[in-house]
Design an enzyme around this catalytic site. Structure first.
Site, PDB file in Angstrom:
ATOM      1  N   ASP A 276       0.868  -1.183   0.000  1.00 53.60           N
ATOM      2  CA  ASP A 276       0.000   0.000   0.000  1.00 53.60           C
ATOM      3  C   ASP A 276       0.897   1.222   0.000  1.00 53.60           C
ATOM      4  O   ASP A 276       2.117   1.113   0.076  1.00 53.60           O
ATOM      5  CB  ASP A 276      -0.964   0.015   1.201  1.00 53.60           C
ATOM      6  CG  ASP A 276      -2.264   0.786   0.901  1.00 53.60           C
ATOM      7  OD1 ASP A 276      -2.180   1.861   0.273  1.00 53.60           O
ATOM      8  OD2 ASP A 276      -3.341   0.336   1.314  1.00 53.60           O
TER       9      ASP A 276
ATOM     10  N   VAL B 184      -7.984  -3.388  -3.141  1.00 50.26           N
ATOM     11  CA  VAL B 184      -7.972  -1.926  -3.340  1.00 50.26           C
ATOM     12  C   VAL B 184      -9.401  -1.446  -3.577  1.00 50.26           C
ATOM     13  O   VAL B 184     -10.339  -2.242  -3.593  1.00 50.26           O
ATOM     14  CB  VAL B 184      -7.011  -1.507  -4.484  1.00 50.26           C
ATOM     15  CG1 VAL B 184      -5.583  -1.953  -4.188  1.00 50.26           C
ATOM     16  CG2 VAL B 184      -7.463  -2.049  -5.831  1.00 50.26           C
TER      17      VAL B 184
ATOM     18  N   GLU C  49     -13.110  -0.114  -4.542  1.00 47.93           N
ATOM     19  CA  GLU C  49     -14.131  -0.756  -5.396  1.00 47.93           C
ATOM     20  C   GLU C  49     -14.377   0.093  -6.643  1.00 47.93           C
ATOM     21  O   GLU C  49     -15.438   0.689  -6.831  1.00 47.93           O
ATOM     22  CB  GLU C  49     -15.419  -0.940  -4.576  1.00 47.93           C
ATOM     23  CG  GLU C  49     -16.508  -1.745  -5.257  1.00 47.93           C
ATOM     24  CD  GLU C  49     -16.247  -3.241  -5.312  1.00 47.93           C
ATOM     25  OE1 GLU C  49     -15.127  -3.697  -4.963  1.00 47.93           O
ATOM     26  OE2 GLU C  49     -17.145  -3.967  -5.712  1.00 47.93           O
TER      27      GLU C  49
ATOM     28  N   LYS D  63      -8.840  -1.227  -9.826  1.00 49.24           N
ATOM     29  CA  LYS D  63      -8.555  -2.664  -9.751  1.00 49.24           C
ATOM     30  C   LYS D  63      -7.875  -3.149 -11.034  1.00 49.24           C
ATOM     31  O   LYS D  63      -6.916  -3.931 -10.997  1.00 49.24           O
ATOM     32  CB  LYS D  63      -9.847  -3.450  -9.499  1.00 49.24           C
ATOM     33  CG  LYS D  63     -10.364  -3.283  -8.063  1.00 49.24           C
ATOM     34  CD  LYS D  63     -11.444  -4.295  -7.742  1.00 49.24           C
ATOM     35  CE  LYS D  63     -12.104  -4.071  -6.395  1.00 49.24           C
ATOM     36  NZ  LYS D  63     -11.244  -4.300  -5.241  1.00 49.24           N
TER      37      LYS D  63
ATOM     38  N   SER E 258     -16.480  -6.538  -3.934  1.00 48.79           N
ATOM     39  CA  SER E 258     -17.780  -6.825  -3.322  1.00 48.79           C
ATOM     40  C   SER E 258     -18.858  -7.029  -4.367  1.00 48.79           C
ATOM     41  O   SER E 258     -19.923  -7.543  -4.065  1.00 48.79           O
ATOM     42  CB  SER E 258     -18.246  -5.629  -2.479  1.00 48.79           C
ATOM     43  OG  SER E 258     -17.313  -5.293  -1.517  1.00 48.79           O
TER      44      SER E 258
ATOM     45  N   HIS F  63     -14.274 -13.109  -1.733  1.00 54.02           N
ATOM     46  CA  HIS F  63     -14.953 -11.999  -1.065  1.00 54.02           C
ATOM     47  C   HIS F  63     -15.033 -12.266   0.435  1.00 54.02           C
ATOM     48  O   HIS F  63     -15.877 -13.045   0.896  1.00 54.02           O
ATOM     49  CB  HIS F  63     -16.350 -11.809  -1.675  1.00 54.02           C
ATOM     50  CG  HIS F  63     -17.093 -10.658  -1.097  1.00 54.02           C
ATOM     51  ND1 HIS F  63     -18.411 -10.702  -0.758  1.00 54.02           N
ATOM     52  CD2 HIS F  63     -16.676  -9.400  -0.761  1.00 54.02           C
ATOM     53  CE1 HIS F  63     -18.786  -9.537  -0.256  1.00 54.02           C
ATOM     54  NE2 HIS F  63     -17.748  -8.739  -0.250  1.00 54.02           N
TER      55      HIS F  63
ATOM     56  N   ASN G 132     -16.364  -8.133   6.515  1.00 55.29           N
ATOM     57  CA  ASN G 132     -15.783  -7.165   7.448  1.00 55.29           C
ATOM     58  C   ASN G 132     -16.338  -7.395   8.859  1.00 55.29           C
ATOM     59  O   ASN G 132     -17.568  -7.438   9.002  1.00 55.29           O
ATOM     60  CB  ASN G 132     -16.168  -5.771   6.925  1.00 55.29           C
ATOM     61  CG  ASN G 132     -15.547  -4.649   7.697  1.00 55.29           C
ATOM     62  OD1 ASN G 132     -14.744  -4.860   8.589  1.00 55.29           O
ATOM     63  ND2 ASN G 132     -15.920  -3.429   7.355  1.00 55.29           N
TER      64      ASN G 132
ATOM     65  N   ASN H 137     -24.111  -9.345  -1.170  1.00 54.09           N
ATOM     66  CA  ASN H 137     -24.369  -7.935  -1.489  1.00 54.09           C
ATOM     67  C   ASN H 137     -25.599  -7.744  -2.370  1.00 54.09           C
ATOM     68  O   ASN H 137     -26.176  -6.661  -2.403  1.00 54.09           O
ATOM     69  CB  ASN H 137     -23.138  -7.284  -2.120  1.00 54.09           C
ATOM     70  CG  ASN H 137     -22.265  -6.683  -1.038  1.00 54.09           C
ATOM     71  OD1 ASN H 137     -22.738  -5.882  -0.239  1.00 54.09           O
ATOM     72  ND2 ASN H 137     -21.015  -7.092  -0.981  1.00 54.09           N
TER      73      ASN H 137
END
Ligand code: NAI
Length: 280
Positions: A33, A89, A91, A96, A116, A137, A140, A187
């Site tokens: 990162d 990274v 969304e 990406k 996601s 996926h 959290n 989702n």
């Protein structure tokens, strides 16, 4: 292929959590990162380990040993040959795509995306080898949540799927296969709950607190507003927009203006200490 060394690209909410899960399972992780993110991410990882230590879930010597297995890298060029790369990274398909396209073309390992909602098949065209690419996926907080949606793209090989599922089990989690459709399973199913809650509050019919308390009373661990604060309101908005677009703008899935307003005000949830609730 047995996965022992993992690299995670993006050390935010999810990348940091995935790194903790990997470290706790005894494997090594390289984290990539920006330099300005590192300090915060490292502090968060150490804080989590300190919490385990204080509850007697780690021994005194465990923390340095775990941290020894964590290496920060400035970029993918500096990776030391991991068997799996997981990108976590933002969304955003462009971000990406750039990260995946930046992986060495001769990379021989597996590549997982923690997206996601974006199409794994569409992202696979940026990966070094679409046959060795899939969706992984995590949920959290990734250091604690047991389930992982495993999403094959159109070209993902059986070998990739079974190696990835074995890796997920090796880090103490449960892989569940989900289809490569907008928002996969979780989702897709959760989207109307967030949106209906936002509409209710937007219409002035209910408070954030009332919606959360009542939904939690129905045995949901977190109400939709507390959950959006945990996820990141920016991330939740990006997922809402992505699912909406991919399902051809179905009005029932249209993102709510309150999401945009919160993001524009910098009220991103827990990570900015202010979202639908205030955090110390
Ligand atoms: P975040 O915003 O907390 O972290 C993203 C990180 O990626 C940041 O630290 C950023 O500096 C880094 N980054 C951006 N571009 C980079 C690059 N080119 N190279 C290296 N690092 C780069 O976002 P969060 O919440 O961790 O989300 C990451 C991914 O995980 C997204 O695809 C999101 O949809 C997905 N996800 C998020 C969940 C959540 O509850 N927040 C749950 C499950 C998946």
């Amino acid at each position: 292929m047995s996965v022992q060394r993992i690299a995670v690209i993006g050390a935010g909410t999810m990348g940091g959590g995935i790194a903790i899960a990997v470290l706790l399972s005894g494997l090594a992780v390289e984290l990539v990162d920006r330099p300005e993110v590192r300090e915060r991410a490292q502090a968060r990882i150490e804080r989590y380990l300190d919490g385990l230590l204080s509850r007697g879930r780690l021994g005194a010597g465990d923390k340095p040993e775990l941290l020894d297995r964590l290496t920060w890298r400035s970029g993918v060029d500096a990776l030391s040959g991991p068997e799996m790369v997981i990108e976590a990274v933002s969304e955003d398909p462009a971000v990406k795509g750039e990260v995946l396209a930046g992986l060495p073309r001769d990379f021989g390992g597996l590549v997982g995306t923690n997206t996601s909602s974006l199409s794994v098949s569409a992202l696979s065209r940026f990966a070094p080898d679409p046959h060795r690419f899939l969706g992984l996926h995590f949920f959290n907080p990734a250091e604690r949540m047991a389930l992982v949606e495993v999403v094959p793209g159109a070209l993902t090989s059986e070998e990739t799927l079974s190696a990835a599922a074995a890796f997920v089990r090796a880090i103490g989690k449960e892989p569940i296969t989900a289809p490569d459709g907008p928002g996969f399973i979780v989702n897709r199913v959760a989207r109307p709950i967030y949106l209906e809650a936002l509409r209710l509050v937007g219409e002035g019919g209910a408070t954030v607190e009332a919606v959360d308390r009542l939904v939690e009373g129905m045995a949901f661990p977190l109400g939709p507003f507390r959950l959006m604060d945990l996820i990141g309101i920016d991330v939740n908005l990006a997922v809402s927009e992505s699912v909406y677009r991919q399902l051809m703008d179905q009005p029932r899935l249209r993102p709510h203006p309150l999401q945009r307003r919160m993001v524009d005000m910098g009220r991103l949830g827990r990570k900015s200490k202010l979202g639908f609730y205030r955090y110390e």
